[in-house]
Design a protein around this motif. Structure first.
Motif, PDB file in Angstrom:
ATOM      1  N   LEU A   1      68.238   5.639  -4.238  1.00  0.00           N
ATOM      2  CA  LEU A   1      67.979   5.741  -2.805  1.00  0.00           C
ATOM      3  C   LEU A   1      67.071   4.601  -2.342  1.00  0.00           C
ATOM      4  O   LEU A   1      67.297   4.003  -1.283  1.00  0.00           O
ATOM      5  CB  LEU A   1      67.347   7.088  -2.470  1.00  0.00           C
ATOM      6  CG  LEU A   1      68.110   8.344  -2.886  1.00  0.00           C
ATOM      7  CD1 LEU A   1      67.372   9.593  -2.411  1.00  0.00           C
ATOM      8  CD2 LEU A   1      69.530   8.322  -2.400  1.00  0.00           C
ATOM      9  N   VAL A   2      66.045   4.302  -3.122  1.00  0.00           N
ATOM     10  CA  VAL A   2      65.132   3.199  -2.800  1.00  0.00           C
ATOM     11  C   VAL A   2      65.915   1.886  -2.727  1.00  0.00           C
ATOM     12  O   VAL A   2      65.734   1.096  -1.788  1.00  0.00           O
ATOM     13  CB  VAL A   2      63.987   3.118  -3.836  1.00  0.00           C
ATOM     14  CG1 VAL A   2      63.204   1.814  -3.711  1.00  0.00           C
ATOM     15  CG2 VAL A   2      63.064   4.313  -3.683  1.00  0.00           C
ATOM     16  N   ASP A   3      66.796   1.634  -3.691  1.00  0.00           N
ATOM     17  CA  ASP A   3      67.607   0.412  -3.694  1.00  0.00           C
ATOM     18  C   ASP A   3      68.497   0.330  -2.460  1.00  0.00           C
ATOM     19  O   ASP A   3      68.640  -0.732  -1.854  1.00  0.00           O
ATOM     20  CB  ASP A   3      68.467   0.336  -4.956  1.00  0.00           C
ATOM     21  CG  ASP A   3      67.654   0.047  -6.206  1.00  0.00           C
ATOM     22  OD1 ASP A   3      66.482  -0.362  -6.091  1.00  0.00           O
ATOM     23  OD2 ASP A   3      68.204   0.257  -7.307  1.00  0.00           O
ATOM     24  N   PHE A   4      69.107   1.449  -2.096  1.00  0.00           N
ATOM     25  CA  PHE A   4      69.977   1.484  -0.916  1.00  0.00           C
ATOM     26  C   PHE A   4      69.185   1.140   0.343  1.00  0.00           C
ATOM     27  O   PHE A   4      69.607   0.305   1.151  1.00  0.00           O
ATOM     28  CB  PHE A   4      70.637   2.863  -0.786  1.00  0.00           C
ATOM     29  CG  PHE A   4      71.357   3.061   0.503  1.00  0.00           C
ATOM     30  CD1 PHE A   4      72.516   2.361   0.792  1.00  0.00           C
ATOM     31  CD2 PHE A   4      70.878   3.960   1.444  1.00  0.00           C
ATOM     32  CE1 PHE A   4      73.187   2.548   2.003  1.00  0.00           C
ATOM     33  CE2 PHE A   4      71.524   4.160   2.643  1.00  0.00           C
ATOM     34  CZ  PHE A   4      72.691   3.451   2.930  1.00  0.00           C
ATOM     35  N   VAL A   5      68.029   1.780   0.526  1.00  0.00           N
ATOM     36  CA  VAL A   5      67.201   1.537   1.716  1.00  0.00           C
ATOM     37  C   VAL A   5      66.721   0.087   1.736  1.00  0.00           C
ATOM     38  O   VAL A   5      66.769  -0.579   2.769  1.00  0.00           O
ATOM     39  CB  VAL A   5      66.025   2.537   1.785  1.00  0.00           C
ATOM     40  CG1 VAL A   5      65.005   2.136   2.836  1.00  0.00           C
ATOM     41  CG2 VAL A   5      66.551   3.944   2.043  1.00  0.00           C
ATOM     42  N   ARG A   6      66.274  -0.403   0.604  1.00  0.00           N
ATOM     43  CA  ARG A   6      65.808  -1.793   0.516  1.00  0.00           C
ATOM     44  C   ARG A   6      66.936  -2.762   0.895  1.00  0.00           C
ATOM     45  O   ARG A   6      66.729  -3.705   1.653  1.00  0.00           O
ATOM     46  CB  ARG A   6      65.298  -2.087  -0.889  1.00  0.00           C
ATOM     47  CG  ARG A   6      64.642  -3.459  -1.024  1.00  0.00           C
ATOM     48  CD  ARG A   6      64.066  -3.691  -2.412  1.00  0.00           C
ATOM     49  NE  ARG A   6      62.989  -2.746  -2.680  1.00  0.00           N
ATOM     50  CZ  ARG A   6      62.878  -2.022  -3.780  1.00  0.00           C
ATOM     51  NH1 ARG A   6      63.773  -2.114  -4.739  1.00  0.00           N
ATOM     52  NH2 ARG A   6      61.866  -1.202  -3.934  1.00  0.00           N
ATOM     53  N   GLY A   7      68.137  -2.504   0.385  1.00  0.00           N
ATOM     54  CA  GLY A   7      69.282  -3.371   0.673  1.00  0.00           C
ATOM     55  C   GLY A   7      69.725  -3.326   2.127  1.00  0.00           C
ATOM     56  O   GLY A   7      70.275  -4.304   2.646  1.00  0.00           O
ATOM     57  N   ALA A   8      69.493  -2.204   2.796  1.00  0.00           N
ATOM     58  CA  ALA A   8      69.875  -2.079   4.201  1.00  0.00           C
ATOM     59  C   ALA A   8      68.935  -2.848   5.122  1.00  0.00           C
ATOM     60  O   ALA A   8      69.276  -3.126   6.269  1.00  0.00           O
ATOM     61  CB  ALA A   8      69.919  -0.604   4.598  1.00  0.00           C
TER      62      ALA A   8
ATOM     63  N   PRO B   1      62.539  10.379   6.155  1.00  0.00           N
ATOM     64  CA  PRO B   1      62.173   9.274   7.043  1.00  0.00           C
ATOM     65  C   PRO B   1      62.015   7.965   6.268  1.00  0.00           C
ATOM     66  O   PRO B   1      61.597   7.962   5.106  1.00  0.00           O
ATOM     67  CB  PRO B   1      60.829   9.709   7.627  1.00  0.00           C
ATOM     68  CG  PRO B   1      60.748  11.177   7.383  1.00  0.00           C
ATOM     69  CD  PRO B   1      61.537  11.444   6.153  1.00  0.00           C
ATOM     70  N   VAL B   2      62.352   6.885   6.936  1.00  0.00           N
ATOM     71  CA  VAL B   2      62.107   5.540   6.422  1.00  0.00           C
ATOM     72  C   VAL B   2      61.045   4.927   7.325  1.00  0.00           C
ATOM     73  O   VAL B   2      61.238   4.824   8.537  1.00  0.00           O
ATOM     74  CB  VAL B   2      63.398   4.694   6.417  1.00  0.00           C
ATOM     75  CG1 VAL B   2      63.097   3.252   6.036  1.00  0.00           C
ATOM     76  CG2 VAL B   2      64.421   5.304   5.466  1.00  0.00           C
TER      77      VAL B   2
ATOM     78  N   ALA C   1      60.491   1.677   3.717  1.00  0.00           N
ATOM     79  CA  ALA C   1      60.461   2.457   2.469  1.00  0.00           C
ATOM     80  C   ALA C   1      60.634   3.948   2.762  1.00  0.00           C
ATOM     81  O   ALA C   1      60.309   4.416   3.857  1.00  0.00           O
ATOM     82  CB  ALA C   1      59.142   2.230   1.747  1.00  0.00           C
ATOM     83  N   LEU C   2      61.133   4.676   1.772  1.00  0.00           N
ATOM     84  CA  LEU C   2      61.216   6.127   1.905  1.00  0.00           C
ATOM     85  C   LEU C   2      59.813   6.705   2.055  1.00  0.00           C
ATOM     86  O   LEU C   2      58.900   6.309   1.332  1.00  0.00           O
ATOM     87  CB  LEU C   2      61.885   6.741   0.668  1.00  0.00           C
ATOM     88  CG  LEU C   2      63.343   6.387   0.433  1.00  0.00           C
ATOM     89  CD1 LEU C   2      63.804   6.944  -0.915  1.00  0.00           C
ATOM     90  CD2 LEU C   2      64.221   6.925   1.549  1.00  0.00           C
ATOM     91  N   ALA C   3      59.655   7.634   2.981  1.00  0.00           N
ATOM     92  CA  ALA C   3      58.343   8.225   3.235  1.00  0.00           C
ATOM     93  C   ALA C   3      58.095   9.426   2.332  1.00  0.00           C
ATOM     94  O   ALA C   3      57.627  10.471   2.767  1.00  0.00           O
ATOM     95  CB  ALA C   3      58.218   8.609   4.716  1.00  0.00           C
TER      96      ALA C   3
ATOM     97  N   ILE D   1      77.098  11.639  -4.097  1.00  0.00           N
ATOM     98  CA  ILE D   1      76.099  11.825  -3.055  1.00  0.00           C
ATOM     99  C   ILE D   1      76.398  10.810  -1.963  1.00  0.00           C
ATOM    100  O   ILE D   1      76.482   9.601  -2.233  1.00  0.00           O
ATOM    101  CB  ILE D   1      74.675  11.596  -3.597  1.00  0.00           C
ATOM    102  CG1 ILE D   1      74.365  12.575  -4.725  1.00  0.00           C
ATOM    103  CG2 ILE D   1      73.649  11.714  -2.477  1.00  0.00           C
ATOM    104  CD1 ILE D   1      73.055  12.280  -5.427  1.00  0.00           C
ATOM    105  N   ALA D   2      76.577  11.291  -0.739  1.00  0.00           N
ATOM    106  CA  ALA D   2      76.820  10.430   0.402  1.00  0.00           C
ATOM    107  C   ALA D   2      75.486  10.084   1.062  1.00  0.00           C
ATOM    108  O   ALA D   2      74.659  10.971   1.293  1.00  0.00           O
ATOM    109  CB  ALA D   2      77.745  11.102   1.412  1.00  0.00           C
ATOM    110  N   LEU D   3      75.282   8.797   1.346  1.00  0.00           N
ATOM    111  CA  LEU D   3      74.069   8.340   2.002  1.00  0.00           C
ATOM    112  C   LEU D   3      74.411   7.782   3.379  1.00  0.00           C
ATOM    113  O   LEU D   3      75.408   7.066   3.531  1.00  0.00           O
ATOM    114  CB  LEU D   3      73.411   7.216   1.172  1.00  0.00           C
ATOM    115  CG  LEU D   3      73.096   7.521  -0.281  1.00  0.00           C
ATOM    116  CD1 LEU D   3      72.492   6.298  -0.953  1.00  0.00           C
ATOM    117  CD2 LEU D   3      72.190   8.721  -0.400  1.00  0.00           C
TER     118      LEU D   3
END
Length: 146
Positions: free
Chosen positions: A32-39, A111-112, A116-118, A139-141
């Motif tokens: 999840l962290v990688d996905f958020v960082r990449g977005a 929340p982001v 970063a994930l909160a 898992i769908a993100l």
């Protein structure tokens, strides 16, 4: 006349596939962290959705492994395989898995903030496999933000 600046909201999606080794807790926080960082969004909301009825999602402590073993023991007491269930199509762990999934969540909102994930200091996100045998889980993100 007042002028307003509106920032366009952006969205990002992904399906994460996990191979489980049977019943247990599978930490998917890093994915999840990688996905958020990449977005590359500074602020937003991440929706995490489990696409199954005999697996679920939990935000839980990631520091002391005894928390997860105690949770598994509690699930075993709340929905034992030894009980008599009408639904046993796929074996004695089938209906208990559905009950355990119903007691947890199949969807989380995180929340982001600041890119970063909160999550709290001791929190991790887990896919919980409620079946004994190996499964391929998805898992769908969905991240919306700016």
């Amino acid at each position: 006349m007042r002028c307003r600046t509106f920032w366009a909201m952006r969205q990002a999606t992904r399906i994460i596939r996990l191979e489980t080794g049977g019943r247990g807790f599978y930490d998917c926080t890093a994915a999840l962290v990688d996905f958020v960082r990449g977005a590359r969004m500074g602020e937003g909301l991440l929706t995490v959705f489990c696409r199954h009825t005999s697996a679920s999602l939990l935000v839980q402590e990631n520091a002391d492994p005894s928390v997860l073993s105690d949770l598994q023991a509690a699930f075993d007491r709340l929905a034992p395989e030894s009980a008599q269930y009408a639904h046993d199509t796929e074996g004695p762990d089938d209906m208990p898995a559905h009950i355990r999934a119903a007691l947890t969540q199949t969807q989380l909102s995180i929340p982001v903030i600041g890119g970063a994930l909160a999550l709290g200091n001791w929190q991790g996100v887990y896919l919980v496999e409620h079946r004994r045998r190996l499964h391929r889980r998805e898992i769908a993100l969905h991240l919306i933000g700016e």
